[in-house]
Design a protein around this motif. Structure first.
Motif, PDB file in Angstrom:
ATOM      1  N   VAL A 137      -3.375  -9.056  -3.065  1.00 54.54           N
ATOM      2  CA  VAL A 137      -3.676  -7.996  -2.087  1.00 54.54           C
ATOM      3  C   VAL A 137      -4.184  -8.617  -0.784  1.00 54.54           C
ATOM      4  N   ALA A 138      -5.050  -9.627  -0.903  1.00 58.56           N
ATOM      5  CA  ALA A 138      -5.587 -10.273   0.304  1.00 58.56           C
ATOM      6  C   ALA A 138      -4.461 -10.964   1.075  1.00 58.56           C
ATOM      7  N   SER A 139      -3.529 -11.592   0.355  1.00 61.76           N
ATOM      8  CA  SER A 139      -2.396 -12.262   1.029  1.00 61.76           C
ATOM      9  C   SER A 139      -1.558 -11.232   1.778  1.00 61.76           C
ATOM     10  N   LEU A 140      -1.316 -10.080   1.120  1.00 62.35           N
ATOM     11  CA  LEU A 140      -0.514  -9.029   1.761  1.00 62.35           C
ATOM     12  C   LEU A 140      -1.244  -8.451   2.965  1.00 62.35           C
ATOM     13  N   LYS A 141      -2.560  -8.317   2.822  1.00 61.45           N
ATOM     14  CA  LYS A 141      -3.346  -7.782   3.951  1.00 61.45           C
ATOM     15  C   LYS A 141      -3.166  -8.699   5.155  1.00 61.45           C
ATOM     16  N   GLY A 142      -3.267 -10.017   4.903  1.00 56.78           N
ATOM     17  CA  GLY A 142      -3.083 -10.977   5.987  1.00 56.78           C
ATOM     18  C   GLY A 142      -1.670 -10.888   6.549  1.00 56.78           C
ATOM     19  N   LEU A 143      -0.679 -10.835   5.653  1.00 54.41           N
ATOM     20  CA  LEU A 143       0.733 -10.805   6.065  1.00 54.41           C
ATOM     21  C   LEU A 143       1.027  -9.602   6.958  1.00 54.41           C
ATOM     22  N   ALA A 157       1.440  -6.575  12.002  1.00 53.28           N
ATOM     23  CA  ALA A 157       2.153  -5.315  12.227  1.00 53.28           C
ATOM     24  C   ALA A 157       1.197  -4.131  12.239  1.00 53.28           C
ATOM     25  N   LEU A 158       0.220  -4.151  11.363  1.00 53.88           N
ATOM     26  CA  LEU A 158      -0.591  -2.943  11.169  1.00 53.88           C
ATOM     27  C   LEU A 158      -1.999  -3.041  11.737  1.00 53.88           C
ATOM     28  N   ARG A 159      -2.368  -4.259  12.182  1.00 52.82           N
ATOM     29  CA  ARG A 159      -3.722  -4.480  12.742  1.00 52.82           C
ATOM     30  C   ARG A 159      -4.791  -3.959  11.796  1.00 52.82           C
ATOM     31  N   GLU A 160      -5.768  -3.225  12.361  1.00 50.76           N
ATOM     32  CA  GLU A 160      -6.884  -2.797  11.507  1.00 50.76           C
ATOM     33  C   GLU A 160      -6.507  -1.661  10.551  1.00 50.76           C
ATOM     34  N   ARG A 161      -5.271  -1.158  10.675  1.00 57.00           N
ATOM     35  CA  ARG A 161      -4.832  -0.094   9.747  1.00 57.00           C
ATOM     36  C   ARG A 161      -4.646  -0.605   8.313  1.00 57.00           C
ATOM     37  N   VAL A 162      -4.447  -1.931   8.177  1.00 56.24           N
ATOM     38  CA  VAL A 162      -4.239  -2.443   6.822  1.00 56.24           C
ATOM     39  C   VAL A 162      -5.563  -2.967   6.273  1.00 56.24           C
ATOM     40  N   ASN A 163      -5.818  -2.668   5.028  1.00 54.83           N
ATOM     41  CA  ASN A 163      -7.024  -3.180   4.384  1.00 54.83           C
ATOM     42  C   ASN A 163      -6.750  -3.385   2.898  1.00 54.83           C
ATOM     43  N   TYR A 164      -7.788  -3.730   2.160  1.00 56.43           N
ATOM     44  CA  TYR A 164      -7.610  -4.017   0.730  1.00 56.43           C
ATOM     45  C   TYR A 164      -7.113  -2.799  -0.035  1.00 56.43           C
ATOM     46  N   VAL A 165      -7.386  -1.629   0.504  1.00 52.18           N
ATOM     47  CA  VAL A 165      -6.994  -0.413  -0.202  1.00 52.18           C
ATOM     48  C   VAL A 165      -5.489  -0.181  -0.093  1.00 52.18           C
ATOM     49  N   ASN A 166      -4.961  -0.303   1.130  1.00 50.30           N
ATOM     50  CA  ASN A 166      -3.568   0.136   1.290  1.00 50.30           C
ATOM     51  C   ASN A 166      -2.568  -1.009   1.429  1.00 50.30           C
ATOM     52  N   GLU A 214       1.407  -0.387   1.379  1.00 53.81           N
ATOM     53  CA  GLU A 214       2.118  -0.617   2.651  1.00 53.81           C
ATOM     54  C   GLU A 214       3.232  -1.642   2.443  1.00 53.81           C
ATOM     55  N   ALA A 215       2.930  -2.689   1.648  1.00 54.10           N
ATOM     56  CA  ALA A 215       3.935  -3.730   1.400  1.00 54.10           C
ATOM     57  C   ALA A 215       5.112  -3.122   0.634  1.00 54.10           C
ATOM     58  N   LYS A 216       4.776  -2.301  -0.360  1.00 56.94           N
ATOM     59  CA  LYS A 216       5.830  -1.683  -1.177  1.00 56.94           C
ATOM     60  C   LYS A 216       6.712  -0.786  -0.304  1.00 56.94           C
ATOM     61  N   GLU A 217       6.036  -0.007   0.546  1.00 59.36           N
ATOM     62  CA  GLU A 217       6.810   0.899   1.400  1.00 59.36           C
ATOM     63  C   GLU A 217       7.723   0.143   2.362  1.00 59.36           C
ATOM     64  N   ARG A 218       7.326  -1.106   2.705  1.00 64.41           N
ATOM     65  CA  ARG A 218       8.176  -1.916   3.600  1.00 64.41           C
ATOM     66  C   ARG A 218       9.204  -2.728   2.817  1.00 64.41           C
TER      67      ARG A 218
END
Ligand SMILES: NC(=O)c1ccc[n+]([C@@H]2O[C@H](COP(=O)([O-])OP(=O)(O)OC[C@H]3O[C@@H](n4cnc5c(N)ncnc54)[C@H](O)[C@@H]3O)[C@@H](O)[C@H]2O)c1
Ligand SMILES: O=C(O)CC[C@@H](O)C(=O)O
Length: 527
Positions: A368-374, A378-387, A391-395
């Protein structure tokens, strides 16, 4: 200062904890449209079962970081909507266990001895000892549906009262049921053999109207049903019919499909066959203090940037595990961000390889942390450990996790490889000491550099003069180099140059760098 909205009544101790870090507004009984109107002002929302946090409220909640449910059930929160929006949802899984279990037992006994009606009769001036002859629970069979925290405590007390115990819970083992002293049976057998049935299950698609006309037809005519779990798991119309026609003997309900219970509900018309309480399972002084502390502390921590211990929509991590993993999560986020920027365009595939000591840890949070960084570019502060996961799956980003404990260059290291529309890039990183992050390879070229805010990576031929040329080019654009390192596999072969810069690269300079003879590619990165 952060702002917290408390929209149901919670113990003052919770307000005091929240007030350490935030302005706390207590506004109870807000109509939904008012909540939608004011929610954008708030960083946190604290509720009990009274507030329904709908998709509409969540969509309006542009600053909300956390929803704290002072209790167990989170069925009054639209969790998928909160997760998509990156809002942490926390609860208090154990704070009211004893209160709810004791309420179920109270309901069983008071229904058996007609306590509510007898009480009412004495208070209205009568002395009627004939109408209230009850039944004993001793040696009766209690069927427990849902042998979780509350169900298990009910079992322990009921056992001490001499009851025989049956349980139905498809998610618990025979061994656990044996420990509790319950015979694990299928639902049909429990329904047919029990004198009392008590429900301790969540409301889900599977449990909705689990107790319906068909079930009541199979129960003993002397059987009594208790529900201190969730409204909706019983078909209330069918229950009212079953009680009216004598198909079953009694019911005691604390929770209802719609709360408050409708004024014209048929359940109100069943006299001494039914005991009703207004969702009081968690209403003890002790439970209210427990849940208020439990949830307010988590809200405080999240507002301070710390993890929550009972989040229901982020990877389950116990605080001690989290404490140990924290530096690795930082490493994962940094590497995810770096490989995402090197990959440039769309990423379709991320390989997360946990190496050395890291191979033995919980990978979910590292992924999750790797995906948050990745996704952070694109998503700036919109991405966090929760989503990050969603978000990755949706992309359409496919994630593969691998483990290799045999890599021992560093105590533990993480290797990320991103394949995307513009090619494949990989990075590896490790921790120096306990906390210092080092990037230890880029595209499989060995390096050893700390991540810094502004970095330049080049892929070039390892020939004399290139480093000097890049240095003078950056100098011309007034960019100061803080450090520089070259990584290569063979002398005069291909190499990677990593520069840490004091300033961001001005517009257009990357195109100039790529024109330098011997440079094959160049990437600017901001971490
Ligand atoms: N009345 C109140 O005020 C009050 C207070 C606290 C909790 N509750 C409710 O009580 C319920 C139980 O809480 P808990 O803390 O024991 O939860 P828990 O998660 O510890 O236990 C729930 C159990 O239900 C089981 N279960 C899930 N689906 C099932 C199914 N289809 N059939 C049978 N078993 C199933 C699970 O395996 C689990 O063991 C929850 O719905 C909670 O919201 C109500
Ligand atoms: O907030 C309450 O009083 C009810 C809590 C209870 O339903 C729960 O699920 O914890």
């Amino acid at each position: 200062m952060s702002k917290v909205l408390v929209s149901d009544s919670i113990d003052q101790v919770g307000i005091d904890i929240l007030s350490q870090v935030a302005q706390v507004d207590v506004k109870i009984g807000l109509p939904p449209e008012e909540l939608v109107r004011i929610i954008p002002e708030y960083d946190a929302l604290m509720i009990r079962s009274g507030t329904r946090v709908t998709q509409e409220i969540i969509e309006a909640a542009n600053n909300l970081k956390i929803i704290g449910r002072a209790g167990v059930g989170v069925d009054n929160v639209d969790i998928p909507a909160a997760t998509r929006k990156g809002i942490v949802v926390v609860n208090s899984p154990q704070g009211n266990t004893i209160a709810a279990a004791e309420h179920a037992l109270t309901m069983m006994l008071s229904m058996s001895r007609y306590v509510p009606d007898a009480n009412q009769s004495v208070k209205t001036g009568q002395w009627d000892r004939k109408s209230f002859v009850g039944v004993e629970v001793y040696k009766k069979t209690l069927g427990i549906v849902g042998l979780g925290k509350i169900g298990s405590h009910v079992a322990a007390v009921a056992k001490a009262m001499g009851m025989k115990l049956l349980a139905y819970d498809p998610f618990i083992s025979q061994e656990r049921a044996d420990q509790i002293g319950c015979r694990l049976v299928d639902l049909d057998l429990l329904i047919q053999e029990s004198d009392y049935i008590t429900l301790h299950i969540p409301k889900t698609k599977e449990t909705y109207h689990l107790f319906n006309a068909e079930v009541f037809a199979k129960m003993k005519p002397t059987a009594r049903l208790i529900n201190c779990a969730r409204g909706g798991v019983i078909d209330e119309t069918a229950l009212a019919d079953a009680l009216r026609t004598g198909q079953i003997a009694g019911a005691a309900l604390d929770v209802f499909e719609n709360e408050p219970l409708e004024a014209d509900s048929p359940l109100r018309e069943l006299g001494s066959k039914i005991v009703l309480t207004p969702h009081l399972g968690a209403s003890t002084e002790e439970a209210q203090v427990n849940v208020a502390i439990d949830v307010a502390e988590q809200i405080r921590d999240v507002l301070l940037g710390l993890p929550a211990r009972s989040a229901v929509n982020i990877p389950g991590l116990y605080p001690d595990v989290l404490e140990k993993l924290k530096p690795y999560l930082q490493l994962a986020e940094t590497l995810g961000n770096l490989v995402g920027q090197l990959a440039g365009g769309r990423v379709d595939f991320l390989d997360v390889r946990l190496q050395g000591e890291l191979a033995g840890t919980s990978s979910q949070a590292v992924v999750v942390a790797s995906l948050k960084g990745l996704l952070s570019q694109a998503l700036r502060e919109r991405v966090n450990y929760v989503n990050a996961g969603i978000e990755a799956k949706e992309r359409g980003i496919r994630v593969i996790e691998t483990r290799d404990a045999s890599v021992t260059d560093y105590t533990g290291s993480l290797h990320l490889e991103a394949k995307g529309s513009l090619g494949t890039h990989s990075v590896t990183g490790a921790l120096l000491g306990d906390h210092e992050i080092r990037i230890t390879s880029v595209d499989d070229f060995p390096i050893n550099v700390p991540p810094t805010r502004y970095m330049l990576f080049t892929l070039h031929r390892d020939v004399p003069g290139i480093i000097g040329n890049i240095g003078s080019l950056l100098g011309r654009f007034n960019v100061n180099i803080a450090s520089m390192q070259v990584g290569r596999k063979i002398v005069r072969g291909e190499a990677v140059m990593v520069l840490s810069l004091d300033d961001p690269l001005p517009e257009g300079i990357l195109a100039e760098i790529i024109k330098v003879s011997g440079i094959r590619d160049a990437y600017t990165v901001t971490l």
